[in-house]
Design a protein around this motif. Structure first.
Motif, PDB file in Angstrom:
ATOM      1  N   ILE A 140      55.003  49.149  10.144  1.00  0.00           N
ATOM      2  CA  ILE A 140      54.019  48.447  10.960  1.00  0.00           C
ATOM      3  C   ILE A 140      52.597  48.809  10.539  1.00  0.00           C
ATOM      4  O   ILE A 140      51.741  47.934  10.346  1.00  0.00           O
ATOM      5  N   MET A 141      52.330  50.126  10.381  1.00  0.00           N
ATOM      6  CA  MET A 141      50.966  50.587  10.114  1.00  0.00           C
ATOM      7  C   MET A 141      50.547  50.424   8.657  1.00  0.00           C
ATOM      8  O   MET A 141      49.361  50.248   8.363  1.00  0.00           O
ATOM      9  N   LYS A 142      51.510  50.490   7.742  1.00  0.00           N
ATOM     10  CA  LYS A 142      51.162  50.472   6.319  1.00  0.00           C
ATOM     11  C   LYS A 142      51.516  49.166   5.606  1.00  0.00           C
ATOM     12  O   LYS A 142      51.058  48.934   4.485  1.00  0.00           O
ATOM     13  N   VAL A 143      52.339  48.323   6.230  1.00  0.00           N
ATOM     14  CA  VAL A 143      52.740  47.066   5.586  1.00  0.00           C
ATOM     15  C   VAL A 143      52.286  45.861   6.414  1.00  0.00           C
ATOM     16  O   VAL A 143      51.537  45.006   5.928  1.00  0.00           O
ATOM     17  N   LEU A 144      52.722  45.804   7.679  1.00  0.00           N
ATOM     18  CA  LEU A 144      52.461  44.615   8.493  1.00  0.00           C
ATOM     19  C   LEU A 144      50.963  44.433   8.791  1.00  0.00           C
ATOM     20  O   LEU A 144      50.383  43.395   8.446  1.00  0.00           O
ATOM     21  N   LEU A 145      50.346  45.428   9.414  1.00  0.00           N
ATOM     22  CA  LEU A 145      48.944  45.277   9.818  1.00  0.00           C
ATOM     23  C   LEU A 145      47.991  45.151   8.622  1.00  0.00           C
ATOM     24  O   LEU A 145      47.129  44.259   8.617  1.00  0.00           O
ATOM     25  N   PRO A 146      48.116  46.002   7.587  1.00  0.00           N
ATOM     26  CA  PRO A 146      47.239  45.797   6.413  1.00  0.00           C
ATOM     27  C   PRO A 146      47.450  44.440   5.746  1.00  0.00           C
ATOM     28  O   PRO A 146      46.506  43.824   5.265  1.00  0.00           O
ATOM     29  N   GLY A 147      48.712  43.967   5.724  1.00  0.00           N
ATOM     30  CA  GLY A 147      48.995  42.664   5.120  1.00  0.00           C
ATOM     31  C   GLY A 147      48.318  41.535   5.877  1.00  0.00           C
ATOM     32  O   GLY A 147      47.763  40.602   5.278  1.00  0.00           O
ATOM     33  N   ILE A 148      48.353  41.598   7.218  1.00  0.00           N
ATOM     34  CA  ILE A 148      47.685  40.567   8.022  1.00  0.00           C
ATOM     35  C   ILE A 148      46.175  40.611   7.792  1.00  0.00           C
ATOM     36  O   ILE A 148      45.514  39.578   7.677  1.00  0.00           O
ATOM     37  N   LEU A 149      45.616  41.834   7.711  1.00  0.00           N
ATOM     38  CA  LEU A 149      44.171  41.967   7.476  1.00  0.00           C
ATOM     39  C   LEU A 149      43.763  41.474   6.091  1.00  0.00           C
ATOM     40  O   LEU A 149      42.595  41.132   5.868  1.00  0.00           O
ATOM     41  N   LYS A 150      44.715  41.438   5.154  1.00  0.00           N
ATOM     42  CA  LYS A 150      44.410  40.915   3.821  1.00  0.00           C
ATOM     43  C   LYS A 150      44.571  39.402   3.740  1.00  0.00           C
ATOM     44  O   LYS A 150      44.327  38.804   2.695  1.00  0.00           O
ATOM     45  N   GLY A 151      45.037  38.793   4.833  1.00  0.00           N
ATOM     46  CA  GLY A 151      45.100  37.341   4.878  1.00  0.00           C
ATOM     47  C   GLY A 151      46.486  36.751   4.677  1.00  0.00           C
ATOM     48  O   GLY A 151      46.615  35.525   4.594  1.00  0.00           O
ATOM     49  N   TYR A 152      47.537  37.590   4.606  1.00  0.00           N
ATOM     50  CA  TYR A 152      48.884  37.049   4.456  1.00  0.00           C
ATOM     51  C   TYR A 152      49.345  36.389   5.750  1.00  0.00           C
ATOM     52  O   TYR A 152      48.863  36.720   6.836  1.00  0.00           O
ATOM     53  N   ASP A 153      50.301  35.468   5.629  1.00  0.00           N
ATOM     54  CA  ASP A 153      50.809  34.736   6.780  1.00  0.00           C
ATOM     55  C   ASP A 153      51.457  35.701   7.780  1.00  0.00           C
ATOM     56  O   ASP A 153      52.423  36.387   7.431  1.00  0.00           O
ATOM     57  N   PRO A 154      50.960  35.794   9.027  1.00  0.00           N
ATOM     58  CA  PRO A 154      51.490  36.777   9.983  1.00  0.00           C
ATOM     59  C   PRO A 154      52.962  36.570  10.322  1.00  0.00           C
ATOM     60  O   PRO A 154      53.709  37.550  10.437  1.00  0.00           O
TER      61      PRO A 154
END
Length: 377
Positions: A157-171
């Protein structure tokens, strides 16, 4: 007044108004910027009444004597002014013995120290440690496995999901991938790589995808904005300058929120069916599925209540406001924030309910198909 003098007068007036506006916001022209600022911990030693504020009648000032507990100033004593506005929400009313978080700002001519909040992490860490200790003491080997899965879930959650969303990937897509990884790792660590584990994984993925699909269809039809929470609105002003699709954030949050309960149901049903097969190897597949469905129905009532009560519990202050002002049910149910919470609870519960037959049929099929194998292979 001739034209040159008029221009000078207007220019002077504009400059004066600009300076006045900066001063009123606390950023007076010429004010020094701090050379350095950092957070420190402190302990309140004494609180005494200070001089009343002359300009603002409702402000109260206290003189607070502090001991710095961390950093370069550790052990030093300071007396600072601490102002209260009379707001129960924002004021930090301190007493001797309180441990507080401080903002220390260094200027060329001295230090400025402000109280920013109470220190709460000591008790938070204590509760977390007690939780971990009970898992190990009572759960033993299973408790240790649970700790590993919790750590991995937090990592994803902290290292994959949230950083990925902040980089613009599809949530939504990212949530499906992360949920699948969490499901695979959790169930294989706790239940093992066997028929029981594969059955539970099929049930979890089916239930989560069903919850997400229902949320997407209904949420789109009722025009949910995804901005019912204050935190979502604040995302429009983050420094990353990302244009979020707030409905997708809502959908991904609902899927992730339902994952724990769905995983619990799927694992319980598949474990019960595997145990029935181990005790009675000659049981037919149809009877085994019927037993799994019976187990699932018993779990279903309490787990659906768990989801709905969890969502309702987070909106108690809002519900009390509606009751206090006698707001009509028609107006309440059509509010974005209420419709969001209802769909969140119901979609998660539907996903949980659908997990039961998916797990039962998958487990029954696999146990019947590989009836010559041991259940735990």
């Amino acid at each position: 007044m001739n034209r040159p003098l008029k221009k000078k007068f207007l220019l002077s007036l504009i400059l004066f108004l600009i300076a006045l506006s900066f001063t009123s916001m606390g950023f007076a022209l010429g004010e020094e910027e701090p050379l350095n600022s950092y957070t420190a911990r402190g302990k309140v030693l004494e609180v005494t009444e200070g001089s009343p504020q002359q300009d603002v009648a409702f402000l109260e000032t206290y003189m607070v004597t502090l001991e710095i507990l961390t950093g370069e100033l550790k052990g030093e004593i300071f007396e600072i002014e601490h102002t209260l506005s009379g707001s129960f929400v924002y004021d930090i009313e301190v007493e001797p013995g309180d441990k507080v978080l401080l903002m220390v700002e260094e200027f060329p001519d001295g230090l400025e120290i402000y109280i920013t909040d109470f220190i709460r992490d000591t008790y938070v860490y204590g509760v977390i440690f007690a939780f971990f200790a009970l898992l190990i003491i009572i759960g033993k080997k299973s408790g240790f496995k649970t700790l590993i899965t919790l750590a991995l879930t937090g990592f994803f959650i902290m290292k994959v999901l949230l950083p990925g969303i902040l980089k613009g990937y599809d949530p939504v897509l990212l949530t499906i991938v992360v949920s699948s990884l969490i499901t695979l790792i959790t169930i294989f660590i706790i239940g093992g790589i066997n028929i029981k584990g594969f059955s539970a994984i099929a049930g979890v993925l089916g239930g989560i995808l069903a919850a997400g699909l229902i949320t997407f269809i209904i949420g789109t039809r009722v025009k949910l904005t995804g901005l019912s929470a204050e935190e979502a609105t604040m995302l429009m002003y983050i420094p990353q300058n990302i244009e979020f699709d707030f409905r997708q954030l809502l959908f991904s949050g609902i899927m992730l929120g339902a994952l724990g309960a769905v995983m619990d149901v799927a694992m319980s049903v598949s474990s019960a069916m595997a145990e029935i097969k181990r005790v009675n190897p000659t049981i037919r597949g149809r009877e085994l599925i019927k037993s799994g469905m019976n187990v699932g129905r018993d779990i279903m009532g309490s787990m659906a209540n768990t989801l709905i009560l969890a969502y309702a519990g987070s909106t108690i202050p809002l519900l009390l406001l509606f009751m206090a002002y006698e707001t009509s049910i028609v107006k309440i149910i059509n509010l974005d924030i209420i419709a969001t919470e209802i769909i969140r609870a119901i979609a998660g519960s539907i996903g949980l309910i659908l997990t039961i037959p998916i797990t039962a049929f998958t487990s029954g099929f696999l146990l019947e198909r590989f009836k010559g194998k041991q259940v735990n292979e």
